[in-house]
Design a protein around this motif. Structure first.
Motif, PDB file in Angstrom:
ATOM      1  N   ALA A 378       0.827  -1.206   0.000  1.00 26.14           N
ATOM      2  CA  ALA A 378       0.000   0.000   0.000  1.00 26.14           C
ATOM      3  C   ALA A 378       0.862   1.258   0.000  1.00 26.14           C
ATOM      4  CB  ALA A 378      -0.918  -0.005   1.220  1.00 26.14           C
ATOM      5  N   TYR A 379       1.932   1.258   0.804  1.00 20.42           N
ATOM      6  CA  TYR A 379       2.768   2.448   0.881  1.00 20.42           C
ATOM      7  C   TYR A 379       3.720   2.581  -0.304  1.00 20.42           C
ATOM      8  CZ  TYR A 379       1.298   4.921   4.986  1.00 20.42           C
ATOM      9  OH  TYR A 379       0.578   5.693   5.845  1.00 20.42           O
ATOM     10  N   LEU A 380       4.058   1.477  -0.925  1.00 20.70           N
ATOM     11  CA  LEU A 380       4.849   1.583  -2.149  1.00 20.70           C
ATOM     12  C   LEU A 380       4.056   2.345  -3.201  1.00 20.70           C
ATOM     13  CD1 LEU A 380       7.259   0.944  -3.938  1.00 20.70           C
ATOM     14  CD2 LEU A 380       6.266  -1.334  -4.357  1.00 20.70           C
ATOM     15  N   GLU A 381       2.798   1.997  -3.354  1.00 24.13           N
ATOM     16  CA  GLU A 381       1.954   2.743  -4.295  1.00 24.13           C
ATOM     17  C   GLU A 381       1.752   4.186  -3.837  1.00 24.13           C
ATOM     18  OE1 GLU A 381      -1.783   1.319  -6.587  1.00 24.13           O
ATOM     19  OE2 GLU A 381      -2.563   2.366  -4.812  1.00 24.13           O
ATOM     20  N   GLN A 382       1.625   4.377  -2.527  1.00 23.03           N
ATOM     21  CA  GLN A 382       1.361   5.710  -1.995  1.00 23.03           C
ATOM     22  C   GLN A 382       2.531   6.670  -2.258  1.00 23.03           C
ATOM     23  OE1 GLN A 382      -1.531   6.310  -1.091  1.00 23.03           O
ATOM     24  NE2 GLN A 382      -1.615   8.101   0.230  1.00 23.03           N
ATOM     25  N   VAL A 383       3.760   6.174  -2.079  1.00 26.36           N
ATOM     26  CA  VAL A 383       4.901   7.065  -2.323  1.00 26.36           C
ATOM     27  C   VAL A 383       5.074   7.339  -3.816  1.00 26.36           C
ATOM     28  CG1 VAL A 383       6.103   6.424  -0.198  1.00 26.36           C
ATOM     29  CG2 VAL A 383       6.594   5.166  -2.295  1.00 26.36           C
ATOM     30  N   GLY A 386       2.490   9.978  -4.576  1.00 21.96           N
ATOM     31  CA  GLY A 386       2.902  11.287  -4.093  1.00 21.96           C
ATOM     32  C   GLY A 386       4.011  11.890  -4.934  1.00 21.96           C
ATOM     33  N   ALA A 387       4.953  11.048  -5.379  1.00 24.48           N
ATOM     34  CA  ALA A 387       6.071  11.544  -6.178  1.00 24.48           C
ATOM     35  C   ALA A 387       5.613  11.998  -7.564  1.00 24.48           C
ATOM     36  CB  ALA A 387       7.130  10.457  -6.308  1.00 24.48           C
ATOM     37  N   ILE A 388       4.700  11.239  -8.150  1.00 25.63           N
ATOM     38  CA  ILE A 388       4.238  11.571  -9.501  1.00 25.63           C
ATOM     39  C   ILE A 388       3.359  12.816  -9.501  1.00 25.63           C
ATOM     40  CG2 ILE A 388       2.776  10.783 -11.416  1.00 25.63           C
ATOM     41  CD1 ILE A 388       3.745   7.914 -10.731  1.00 25.63           C
ATOM     42  N   PHE A 389       2.414  12.870  -8.567  1.00 31.53           N
ATOM     43  CA  PHE A 389       1.435  13.956  -8.568  1.00 31.53           C
ATOM     44  C   PHE A 389       1.788  15.073  -7.584  1.00 31.53           C
ATOM     45  CE2 PHE A 389      -0.890  10.106  -9.873  1.00 31.53           C
ATOM     46  CZ  PHE A 389      -1.362  10.528 -11.118  1.00 31.53           C
ATOM     47  N   GLU A 390       2.922  14.917  -6.878  1.00 32.95           N
ATOM     48  CA  GLU A 390       3.370  15.917  -5.914  1.00 32.95           C
ATOM     49  C   GLU A 390       2.284  16.233  -4.883  1.00 32.95           C
ATOM     50  OE1 GLU A 390       6.630  18.619  -8.066  1.00 32.95           O
ATOM     51  OE2 GLU A 390       4.619  18.892  -8.930  1.00 32.95           O
ATOM     52  N   THR A 391       1.716  15.156  -4.346  1.00 31.01           N
ATOM     53  CA  THR A 391       0.653  15.284  -3.345  1.00 31.01           C
ATOM     54  C   THR A 391       0.976  14.427  -2.135  1.00 31.01           C
ATOM     55  OG1 THR A 391      -0.594  13.448  -4.338  1.00 31.01           O
ATOM     56  CG2 THR A 391      -1.134  15.692  -5.084  1.00 31.01           C
ATOM     57  N   GLU A 393      -1.727  12.802   0.767  1.00 28.36           N
ATOM     58  CA  GLU A 393      -3.083  12.763   1.325  1.00 28.36           C
ATOM     59  C   GLU A 393      -3.103  12.748   2.851  1.00 28.36           C
ATOM     60  OE1 GLU A 393      -5.730   9.906  -1.135  1.00 28.36           O
ATOM     61  OE2 GLU A 393      -3.660   9.291  -1.517  1.00 28.36           O
ATOM     62  N   GLU A 394      -1.976  12.413   3.477  1.00 28.95           N
ATOM     63  CA  GLU A 394      -1.964  12.190   4.921  1.00 28.95           C
ATOM     64  C   GLU A 394      -1.525  13.407   5.732  1.00 28.95           C
ATOM     65  OE1 GLU A 394      -0.694   7.949   5.927  1.00 28.95           O
ATOM     66  OE2 GLU A 394       0.345   8.348   4.040  1.00 28.95           O
ATOM     67  N   GLY A 395      -1.086  14.452   5.083  1.00 28.94           N
ATOM     68  CA  GLY A 395      -0.665  15.629   5.830  1.00 28.94           C
ATOM     69  C   GLY A 395       0.805  15.640   6.178  1.00 28.94           C
ATOM     70  N   GLU A 396       1.396  14.451   6.371  1.00 30.50           N
ATOM     71  CA  GLU A 396       2.839  14.352   6.586  1.00 30.50           C
ATOM     72  C   GLU A 396       3.325  13.052   5.967  1.00 30.50           C
ATOM     73  OE1 GLU A 396       4.538  13.293  10.379  1.00 30.50           O
ATOM     74  OE2 GLU A 396       2.556  12.884  11.209  1.00 30.50           O
ATOM     75  N   HIS A 397       4.557  13.061   5.497  1.00 30.55           N
ATOM     76  CA  HIS A 397       5.091  11.882   4.815  1.00 30.55           C
ATOM     77  C   HIS A 397       5.556  10.857   5.845  1.00 30.55           C
ATOM     78  CE1 HIS A 397       4.906  13.318   0.688  1.00 30.55           C
ATOM     79  NE2 HIS A 397       5.255  14.497   1.155  1.00 30.55           N
ATOM     80  N   ILE A 398       4.816   9.766   5.977  1.00 31.22           N
ATOM     81  CA  ILE A 398       5.190   8.688   6.893  1.00 31.22           C
ATOM     82  C   ILE A 398       6.312   7.856   6.288  1.00 31.22           C
ATOM     83  CG2 ILE A 398       4.350   6.561   7.976  1.00 31.22           C
ATOM     84  CD1 ILE A 398       1.628   7.948   8.217  1.00 31.22           C
ATOM     85  N   VAL A 399       6.232   7.640   4.968  1.00 24.55           N
ATOM     86  CA  VAL A 399       7.228   6.850   4.251  1.00 24.55           C
ATOM     87  C   VAL A 399       7.636   7.629   3.008  1.00 24.55           C
ATOM     88  CG1 VAL A 399       7.663   4.700   3.022  1.00 24.55           C
ATOM     89  CG2 VAL A 399       6.252   4.677   5.084  1.00 24.55           C
ATOM     90  N   SER A 400       8.921   7.659   2.718  1.00 24.46           N
ATOM     91  CA  SER A 400       9.427   8.327   1.515  1.00 24.46           C
ATOM     92  C   SER A 400       9.973   7.287   0.546  1.00 24.46           C
ATOM     93  CB  SER A 400      10.528   9.319   1.883  1.00 24.46           C
ATOM     94  OG  SER A 400      11.662   8.633   2.370  1.00 24.46           O
ATOM     95  N   SER A 402      12.954   7.103  -0.699  1.00 25.95           N
ATOM     96  CA  SER A 402      14.285   6.637  -0.296  1.00 25.95           C
ATOM     97  C   SER A 402      14.221   5.708   0.911  1.00 25.95           C
ATOM     98  CB  SER A 402      15.188   7.834   0.012  1.00 25.95           C
ATOM     99  OG  SER A 402      14.619   8.630   1.044  1.00 25.95           O
ATOM    100  N   SER A 403      13.293   5.972   1.841  1.00 32.04           N
ATOM    101  CA  SER A 403      13.242   5.158   3.055  1.00 32.04           C
ATOM    102  C   SER A 403      12.599   3.795   2.831  1.00 32.04           C
ATOM    103  CB  SER A 403      12.480   5.907   4.160  1.00 32.04           C
ATOM    104  OG  SER A 403      11.100   6.025   3.850  1.00 32.04           O
ATOM    105  N   ILE A 404      11.763   3.675   1.817  1.00 35.68           N
ATOM    106  CA  ILE A 404      11.069   2.401   1.604  1.00 35.68           C
ATOM    107  C   ILE A 404      11.934   1.378   0.865  1.00 35.68           C
ATOM    108  CG2 ILE A 404       9.978   2.863  -0.646  1.00 35.68           C
ATOM    109  CD1 ILE A 404       7.419   1.605   0.444  1.00 35.68           C
ATOM    110  N   LEU A 405      12.916   1.841   0.099  1.00 36.04           N
ATOM    111  CA  LEU A 405      13.701   0.942  -0.755  1.00 36.04           C
ATOM    112  C   LEU A 405      14.342  -0.222   0.004  1.00 36.04           C
ATOM    113  CD1 LEU A 405      15.377   3.485  -3.220  1.00 36.04           C
ATOM    114  CD2 LEU A 405      13.503   1.886  -3.689  1.00 36.04           C
ATOM    115  N   PRO A 406      14.983  -0.013   1.169  1.00 33.29           N
ATOM    116  CA  PRO A 406      15.627  -1.151   1.850  1.00 33.29           C
ATOM    117  C   PRO A 406      14.653  -2.222   2.318  1.00 33.29           C
ATOM    118  CG  PRO A 406      16.465   0.947   2.683  1.00 33.29           C
ATOM    119  CD  PRO A 406      15.267   1.267   1.852  1.00 33.29           C
ATOM    120  N   ASN A 407      13.375  -1.880   2.409  1.00 33.91           N
ATOM    121  CA  ASN A 407      12.404  -2.849   2.924  1.00 33.91           C
ATOM    122  C   ASN A 407      11.580  -3.527   1.842  1.00 33.91           C
ATOM    123  OD1 ASN A 407      12.825  -2.568   5.847  1.00 33.91           O
ATOM    124  ND2 ASN A 407      12.152  -0.460   5.517  1.00 33.91           N
ATOM    125  N   LEU A 408      11.875  -3.263   0.580  1.00 29.32           N
ATOM    126  CA  LEU A 408      11.116  -3.868  -0.515  1.00 29.32           C
ATOM    127  C   LEU A 408      11.442  -5.337  -0.773  1.00 29.32           C
ATOM    128  CD1 LEU A 408      10.899  -0.969  -3.133  1.00 29.32           C
ATOM    129  CD2 LEU A 408       9.236  -1.675  -1.407  1.00 29.32           C
TER     130      LEU A 408
END
Length: 633
Positions: A378-383, A386-391, A393-400, A402-408
């Protein structure tokens, strides 16, 4: 751990003891050690006991003055509550937690329920107030079903007991069935039986026996209002303290205790802590399959057992045992829920019951601490969104990004699921996307018939899903997912936990679901719990000094997979065809015969499509087609 039955005749006729006994006899597997009845005019209570605390004087129904109680479960803080009650002048005749509930109610009324730390379902008859209280624990660890009509209020630990009452029909609820085929569980208080409901977790009912009216109260709800005032160090220290305290409380028993040990994070933590506080050498119980390393976590379990010097018991269930056992398991389940893990869980429970009477497990850890890989998806799609549309939805970035890559890498074995998830609806609203992640139905390759699909109302089910998912306190995507899983899917897993253990007269305890732990974790900032989209981040950080390195660095989460697709190519294939291609199944009109045949021959690894319809058809055959014969299994 026990089985309970309650009858209130709304027409005020005297209870028929034969009916009460017949209902109770279906629950003898839940309590083989003792039994008892209580009848007072139009109120009847029955109890089957599995003796765990105070083996001598804990007989039920238990009375104290004008109060009478039947109780299923354990109150873990009963010693502390009893001492506080003594300070208030209460005297005790037993050492049981049952008597503590009676005295707590005498002191506090229904407010007593909020102070109980445990797993419980009980019926308490208050003769003076002329009312019956029905209550269930915070998460629904212990079951309680009811049937209400103009003539009766009926309660029981299992649905099969209710079906023994002559007023209760065994009829399928086809609206509820639509939710089952969507999620492989049913949201809310409905069941697959028309007119039979679940008392929801963290609720109690008050039946006014004068007016014959019911009032339902929710006494607890997990709060997702984020605590922004405390540091990560505070949360880690408090979580560790609560985990250790929960384990110590749940080790209280007058009979031998062991643990389930899969080799995953949750069961490993429970086992390591239990071995630390248990006064004897701990016994652990593990299941695996011979069909390949992707079905065998036993090497991880051995690592943990060796680290805490526990005695390890291991079982390898077979396809023959699956064929022989599944129909009986459907009977014990009352209605199908959740996935194929039901079968190996039962086999491990049966193994454990030969050695101990109480077993602790890690159930609930995936929901409380975000252990499911679908959160990462879910968060892979979410980031990306956000990157594509520069949006955001949550008000603050929980996952970025760069931070998600090591956990994929944890997603390697989930590539088929990723392909399916991204085929349609990419970048839709969060509720739409998570609904797509948890639904089990696929209209394009469904095993359901076109006639059934023509009546299937996906939008209605989605609206029910939204009511839970979009809770106003859950501002982040992460908390919305966790809340839905806690409220909707966790009860189904706990039903499995209860039934597979009770089927062999074993008490299963789940210390990670101590409500104090949940209150703490739901208040944590989401980015602290799910840093970089690492599943169970805060739990791992809290317990890093306790667990072996091999467990801490695992990236191959399994979740007790069953090689059903491999078995279907051999002996189990004939079993599947006998059930799913039978005349009764074809005449039911729910399933697509051609798709079933194709799926038996070519089902994918870890698929739950065949499992879901197999369970649904066996349930129909046992409970709807010939319900009178189900009890003979």
């Amino acid at each position: 751990m026990c089985g309970i039955v309650g009858i209130v005749n709304r027409n005020r006729t005297v209870i028929d003891p034969a009916i009460l006994t017949r209902m109770g006899d279906t629950l003898k597997h839940r309590g083989p050690d003792d039994e008892g009845d209580f009848i007072d005019g139009c109120v009847g209570l029955h109890h089957k006991r599995l003796a765990i605390i105070d083996l001598v004087s804990g007989h039920q129904p238990m009375s104290s003055g004008h109060l009478t109680l039947v109780f299923n479960g354990e109150i873990y803080n009963y010693i502390e509550l009893r001492e506080a009650l003594k300070q208030k002048g209460h005297q005790f005749q037993t050492n049981s937690d049952t008597e503590v509930i009676l005295k707590m109610y005498a002191e506090y009324g229904t407010d007593a329920i909020k102070q109980l730390n445990g797993m419980f379902a009980f019926l308490l008859y208050d003769r003076e107030q002329n009312r019956l209280i029905a209550a269930r624990d915070h998460f629904g660890i212990k079951p309680l079903y009811y049937y209400a009509s103009n003539e009766y209020f009926l309660f029981a630990s299992e649905i099969k007991a209710l079906l023994q009452h002559p007023a209760v029909p065994a009829e399928a609820d086809y609206e509820a069935m639509q939710e089952y085929v969507t999620f492989q569980y049913i949201i809310g208080d409905s069941t697959l039986f028309k007119g039979i409901h679940k008392l929801l977790p963290a609720h109690y009912q008050v039946i006014d026996l004068e007016l014959m009216r019911v009032r339902t109260v929710r006494y607890w709800e997990s709060c997702f209002v984020v605590d922004v005032h405390h540091t990560e160090e505070y949360f880690i220290y408090t979580l560790r303290t609560l985990l250790e305290d929960a384990i110590q409380l749940q080790l209280r028993s007058d009979v031998p205790v062991g643990t389930y040990l899969s080799g995953g994070i949750d069961s490993s933590i429970v086992t390591m802590l239990a071995s630390k506080f248990y006064s004897k050498r701990l016994k652990t119980f593990t299941g695996a399959f011979f069909e390949g390393p992707e079905f065998d976590e036993s090497s991880y379990a051995r690592e943990v057992a060796a680290a805490c010097d526990a005695e390890m018991f291991l079982i390898y269930p077979t396809d023959i045992e699956f064929i022989e056992t599944l129909p009986r398991l459907i009977y014990h389940m009352d209605e199908p829920v959740a996935g194929p893990g039901l079968f190996p869980q039962y086999m491990v429970s049966r193994l454990a019951a030969r050695e101990v009477t109480v077993v602790l497990g890690g159930q609930g850890g995936d929901e409380i601490f975000a252990g499911y890989t679908r959160y990462v998806v879910a968060y892979l799609e979410q980031v990306l969104k956000g990157a594509i549309f520069e949006t955001n939805e949550e008000g603050e970035h929980i996952v970025s990004m760069s931070s998600i890559l090591p956990n994929l890498p944890i997603l390697q074995q989930y590539v088929p699921m990723l392909k399916h998830f991204w085929e349609h609806g990419t970048f839709e609203e969060m509720d739409r996307r998570y609904f797509s992640l948890v639904e089990r139905i696929d209209g394009r390759s469904s095993l359901l018939s076109q006639d059934f699909l023509a009546t299937y109302d996906r939008e209605k089910i989605f609206r029910h899903f939204q009511q839970i998912f979009n809770h106003p306190d859950t501002l982040s995507y992460f908390n919305k997912m966790v809340n839905f899983d806690m409220v909707a899917s966790l009860p189904a897993l706990l039903q499995v936990e209860d039934r597979v253990s009770m089927a062999v007269s074993l008490e299963s305890r789940v210390p990670l679901l101590d409500y104090r732990i949940v209150d703490l974790v739901t208040s944590m900032p989401p980015r602290m719990k799910f840093k970089g989209a690492e599943t169970k981040h805060i739990l791992k950080k809290t317990m890093k000094d306790l667990l072996p390195e091999k467990i801490m660095t695992r990236k191959d989460k399994m979740g007790f997979p069953v090689p059903l697709h491999l078995w279907a190519k051999n002996r189990a294939g004939d079993f599947l065809r006998d059930i799913l291609l039978s005349s009764s199944c074809r005449n039911r009109g729910i399933f697509d015969e051609r798709q079933i045949q194709r799926s038996i021959e070519n089902d994918e690894p870890f698929s739950r499509r065949l499992w879901g319809i197999l369970n649904l058809e066996l349930w129909h055959q046992q409970f709807i087609d010939q319900p009178a014969n189900a009890q003979n299994l």
